[in-house]
Design a protein around this motif. Structure first.
Motif, PDB file in Angstrom:
ATOM      1  N   GLU A 128       0.815  -1.252  -0.047  1.00  0.00           N
ATOM      2  CA  GLU A 128       0.039  -0.047   0.084  1.00  0.00           C
ATOM      3  C   GLU A 128       0.671   1.298   0.074  1.00  0.00           C
ATOM      4  OE1 GLU A 128      -3.010  -0.339   2.967  1.00  0.00           O
ATOM      5  OE2 GLU A 128      -3.825  -1.985   2.070  1.00  0.00           O
ATOM      6  N   LEU A 129       2.199   1.180  -0.257  1.00  0.00           N
ATOM      7  CA  LEU A 129       3.060   2.505  -0.609  1.00  0.00           C
ATOM      8  C   LEU A 129       2.476   3.225  -1.922  1.00  0.00           C
ATOM      9  CD1 LEU A 129       5.571   4.004   0.292  1.00  0.00           C
ATOM     10  CD2 LEU A 129       6.842   2.533  -1.331  1.00  0.00           C
ATOM     11  N   LYS A 130       2.385   4.433  -1.821  1.00  0.00           N
ATOM     12  CA  LYS A 130       1.866   5.387  -2.890  1.00  0.00           C
ATOM     13  C   LYS A 130       3.260   5.342  -3.863  1.00  0.00           C
ATOM     14  CE  LYS A 130      -0.531   9.113  -4.310  1.00  0.00           C
ATOM     15  NZ  LYS A 130      -1.303  10.339  -4.069  1.00  0.00           N
ATOM     16  N   LEU A 131       3.129   4.883  -4.997  1.00  0.00           N
ATOM     17  CA  LEU A 131       4.087   4.940  -5.974  1.00  0.00           C
ATOM     18  C   LEU A 131       3.983   5.949  -7.147  1.00  0.00           C
ATOM     19  CD1 LEU A 131       4.572   1.172  -6.514  1.00  0.00           C
ATOM     20  CD2 LEU A 131       6.024   2.577  -4.974  1.00  0.00           C
ATOM     21  N   GLU A 132       5.350   6.402  -7.471  1.00  0.00           N
ATOM     22  CA  GLU A 132       5.071   7.297  -8.602  1.00  0.00           C
ATOM     23  C   GLU A 132       5.822   6.415  -9.811  1.00  0.00           C
ATOM     24  OE1 GLU A 132       7.787  11.201  -9.689  1.00  0.00           O
ATOM     25  OE2 GLU A 132       6.623  11.355  -8.022  1.00  0.00           O
ATOM     26  N   VAL A 133       5.345   6.397 -10.893  1.00  0.00           N
ATOM     27  CA  VAL A 133       5.776   5.415 -11.924  1.00  0.00           C
ATOM     28  C   VAL A 133       6.923   6.060 -12.753  1.00  0.00           C
ATOM     29  CG1 VAL A 133       5.142   4.231 -14.083  1.00  0.00           C
ATOM     30  CG2 VAL A 133       3.611   4.377 -12.322  1.00  0.00           C
ATOM     31  N   SER A 134       8.169   5.818 -12.641  1.00  0.00           N
ATOM     32  CA  SER A 134       9.195   6.341 -13.401  1.00  0.00           C
ATOM     33  C   SER A 134       9.218   5.828 -14.767  1.00  0.00           C
ATOM     34  CB  SER A 134      10.345   5.922 -12.504  1.00  0.00           C
ATOM     35  OG  SER A 134      10.729   4.573 -12.860  1.00  0.00           O
ATOM     36  N   ASP A 135      10.007   6.572 -15.562  1.00  0.00           N
ATOM     37  CA  ASP A 135      10.361   6.018 -17.080  1.00  0.00           C
ATOM     38  C   ASP A 135      11.473   4.817 -17.113  1.00  0.00           C
ATOM     39  OD1 ASP A 135      12.505   7.855 -16.194  1.00  0.00           O
ATOM     40  OD2 ASP A 135      12.218   9.158 -18.323  1.00  0.00           O
ATOM     41  N   HIS A 136      12.070   4.807 -15.770  1.00  0.00           N
ATOM     42  CA  HIS A 136      13.030   3.595 -15.993  1.00  0.00           C
ATOM     43  C   HIS A 136      12.563   2.148 -15.857  1.00  0.00           C
ATOM     44  CE1 HIS A 136      14.999   7.002 -13.443  1.00  0.00           C
ATOM     45  NE2 HIS A 136      15.824   6.773 -14.336  1.00  0.00           N
ATOM     46  N   TYR A 137      12.570   1.594 -16.982  1.00  0.00           N
ATOM     47  CA  TYR A 137      12.187   0.077 -17.205  1.00  0.00           C
ATOM     48  C   TYR A 137      13.079  -0.851 -16.897  1.00  0.00           C
ATOM     49  CZ  TYR A 137       9.838  -3.640 -19.643  1.00  0.00           C
ATOM     50  OH  TYR A 137       9.127  -4.858 -19.936  1.00  0.00           O
ATOM     51  N   SER A 138      13.017  -2.023 -16.303  1.00  0.00           N
ATOM     52  CA  SER A 138      13.645  -2.786 -15.746  1.00  0.00           C
ATOM     53  C   SER A 138      13.493  -4.177 -16.519  1.00  0.00           C
ATOM     54  CB  SER A 138      13.205  -3.474 -14.244  1.00  0.00           C
ATOM     55  OG  SER A 138      14.073  -4.420 -14.111  1.00  0.00           O
ATOM     56  N   GLU A 139      14.503  -4.518 -17.390  1.00  0.00           N
ATOM     57  CA  GLU A 139      14.375  -5.978 -18.104  1.00  0.00           C
ATOM     58  C   GLU A 139      14.299  -6.963 -17.339  1.00  0.00           C
ATOM     59  OE1 GLU A 139      14.245  -5.891 -21.429  1.00  0.00           O
ATOM     60  OE2 GLU A 139      14.315  -3.840 -21.977  1.00  0.00           O
ATOM     61  N   LEU A 140      14.987  -6.691 -16.217  1.00  0.00           N
ATOM     62  CA  LEU A 140      14.928  -8.162 -15.472  1.00  0.00           C
ATOM     63  C   LEU A 140      13.633  -8.442 -14.893  1.00  0.00           C
ATOM     64  CD1 LEU A 140      16.422 -10.413 -13.464  1.00  0.00           C
ATOM     65  CD2 LEU A 140      16.581  -8.395 -11.865  1.00  0.00           C
ATOM     66  N   HIS A 141      12.861  -7.316 -14.516  1.00  0.00           N
ATOM     67  CA  HIS A 141      11.488  -7.609 -14.091  1.00  0.00           C
ATOM     68  C   HIS A 141      10.270  -7.211 -14.937  1.00  0.00           C
ATOM     69  CE1 HIS A 141      13.074  -7.868  -9.937  1.00  0.00           C
ATOM     70  NE2 HIS A 141      13.785  -6.784 -10.309  1.00  0.00           N
ATOM     71  N   HIS A 142      10.638  -6.873 -16.392  1.00  0.00           N
ATOM     72  CA  HIS A 142       9.877  -6.508 -17.188  1.00  0.00           C
ATOM     73  C   HIS A 142       8.564  -5.636 -16.600  1.00  0.00           C
ATOM     74  CE1 HIS A 142      11.400  -9.481 -19.770  1.00  0.00           C
ATOM     75  NE2 HIS A 142      11.273 -10.481 -18.740  1.00  0.00           N
ATOM     76  N   ALA A 143       8.948  -4.601 -16.359  1.00  0.00           N
ATOM     77  CA  ALA A 143       8.217  -3.706 -15.543  1.00  0.00           C
ATOM     78  C   ALA A 143       8.902  -2.384 -15.514  1.00  0.00           C
ATOM     79  CB  ALA A 143       7.951  -4.218 -14.128  1.00  0.00           C
ATOM     80  N   PHE A 144       8.011  -1.278 -15.196  1.00  0.00           N
ATOM     81  CA  PHE A 144       8.572   0.368 -14.754  1.00  0.00           C
ATOM     82  C   PHE A 144       8.827   0.022 -13.346  1.00  0.00           C
ATOM     83  CE2 PHE A 144       6.786   0.939 -19.034  1.00  0.00           C
ATOM     84  CZ  PHE A 144       7.671   1.666 -19.597  1.00  0.00           C
TER      85      PHE A 144
END
Length: 151
Positions: A128-144
């Protein structure tokens, strides 16, 4: 869908990989390949054929061009598979359709969160942490990467 398939000349063989919707998207390129009497195969993706896709792609020879049209939710699976097998971006076209979602990796608990592509903030489903979506993409996690929101 805003992206159309584009015919790429000079390939040894053309592979069309799609579901029912993809048939319509690829129809103009497919008709061109048939008209020119070029070598091709159509791999219709369904629940029965998904398990055999990787083996099918591994058997292709150099000079094969791969067209894939799938929902965004499934497209990444085939993109990753094709890259692992050895298809480069010069040997493939990937076209997605439908709702576009992204994965956001929580910096605190490492949970993957699903979010609409244009979303800039969200609350982690696990911690439940409020997250800011960055433009950094992790190839390892296939996620921003999601960082603690400052607001």
């Amino acid at each position: 869908m805003s992206i159309d398939a584009v015919f790429i000349e000079g390939k040894r063989k053309y592979i069309f990989c799609s579901d029912e919707h993809g048939l319509r998207v690829l129809s103009s390129v497919f008709e061109h390949v048939k008209k020119e009497k070029l070598a091709y195969e159509w791999y219709h993706l369904s629940t029965k054929t998904w398990p055999f896709l990787e083996d099918f792609l591994r058997k292709q020879k150099m000079g094969t061009f791969l067209y894939v049209v799938l929902p965004y939710s499934e497209l990444h699976i085939v993109q990753t598979m094709a890259a692992r097998i050895g298809f480069s971006s010069d040997e493939s076209q990937f076209i997605g359709y439908g709702e576009k979602w992204i994965s956001v990796f929580c910096c605190r608990c490492h949970e993957l969160n699903r979010a609409e592509e244009q979303l800039t903030e969200l609350t982690c489903i696990q911690c439940e942490l409020k997250l800011e979506v960055s433009d950094h993409y992790s190839e390892l996690h296939h996620a921003f990467l999601g960082y603690p929101a400052t607001s």
